[in-house]
Motif scaffolding. Structure first.
Motif, short mmCIF file in Angstrom:
data_model
loop_
_atom_site.label_atom_id
_atom_site.label_comp_id
_atom_site.label_asym_id
_atom_site.label_seq_id
_atom_site.Cartn_x
_atom_site.Cartn_y
_atom_site.Cartn_z
N ARG A 88 0.83 -1.20 0.00
CA ARG A 88 0.00 0.00 0.00
C ARG A 88 0.87 1.26 0.00
O ARG A 88 0.62 2.20 -0.75
CB ARG A 88 -0.90 -0.03 1.25
N GLN A 91 2.47 1.73 -3.40
CA GLN A 91 1.49 2.20 -4.38
C GLN A 91 1.19 3.69 -4.17
O GLN A 91 1.06 4.44 -5.14
CB GLN A 91 0.20 1.38 -4.28
N LEU A 92 1.11 4.12 -2.91
CA LEU A 92 0.87 5.54 -2.63
C LEU A 92 2.04 6.39 -3.12
O LEU A 92 1.83 7.46 -3.71
CB LEU A 92 0.64 5.77 -1.14
N GLU A 93 3.25 5.92 -2.88
CA GLU A 93 4.43 6.66 -3.35
C GLU A 93 4.46 6.74 -4.87
O GLU A 93 4.79 7.79 -5.43
CB GLU A 93 5.71 6.01 -2.83
N ALA A 94 4.12 5.63 -5.53
CA ALA A 94 4.10 5.64 -6.99
C ALA A 94 3.03 6.59 -7.52
O ALA A 94 3.27 7.31 -8.48
CB ALA A 94 3.87 4.21 -7.51
N ALA A 95 1.88 6.61 -6.86
CA ALA A 95 0.80 7.51 -7.29
C ALA A 95 1.21 8.97 -7.09
O ALA A 95 0.92 9.83 -7.94
CB ALA A 95 -0.48 7.20 -6.51
N GLU A 96 1.90 9.26 -5.99
CA GLU A 96 2.36 10.63 -5.75
C GLU A 96 3.39 11.06 -6.79
O GLU A 96 3.38 12.20 -7.27
CB GLU A 96 2.95 10.75 -4.35
N ARG A 97 4.29 10.14 -7.16
CA ARG A 97 5.30 10.46 -8.20
C ARG A 97 4.62 10.72 -9.54
O ARG A 97 5.02 11.61 -10.29
CB ARG A 97 6.32 9.34 -8.32
N GLU A 98 3.61 9.92 -9.86
CA GLU A 98 2.90 10.11 -11.13
C GLU A 98 2.14 11.42 -11.13
O GLU A 98 2.03 12.09 -12.17
CB GLU A 98 1.93 8.95 -11.38
N ALA A 99 1.62 11.82 -9.96
CA ALA A 99 0.87 13.08 -9.89
C ALA A 99 1.80 14.27 -10.09
O ALA A 99 1.39 15.31 -10.61
CB ALA A 99 0.15 13.17 -8.55
#
Length: 101
Positions: A88, A91-99
């Motif tokens: 989890r 996934q949150l870190e990856a989502a923040e990088r994509e944002a």
């Protein structure tokens, strides 16, 4: 280098090794001191150091924590729960990088 020939006849000076026992391996384990032995040694050293009053440990002892402050209780780890938490977070870190991109 010459390869020795095997005696196929079965006669000769064959040695029957099925009844021989191998020598016991030499193993010397280092003994680890128990907590009680270490405590006893520490107390003996402390008594021996009581004569040395020229050393001031007040600065050191002022920042040391007591055993109650550093001792942690046993905690049961559930590998599936830990893996879920790690997944989890990743996934949150990856989502923040994509944002950000």
């Amino acid at each position: 280098m010459e390869i020795p020939e095997l005696d196929e006849d079965g006669d000769g000076d064959d040695v029957d090794i099925t009844m021989q026992v191998a020598a016991v391996p030499k193993y010397r384990a280092n003994r680890v001191q128990t907590i009680g032995e270490l405590d006893e040694e520490a107390h003996m050293l402390q008594r021996a150091d009581d004569d040395d009053t020229d050393i001031d440990f007040s600065l050191l002892t002022s920042v040391l924590h007591s055993m109650d402050q550093v001792r942690e209780g046993d905690e049961v780890w559930d590998p599936d729960r830990l893996w879920g938490e790690i997944k989890r977070e990743l996934q949150l870190e990856a989502a923040e990088r994509e944002a950000l991109t």
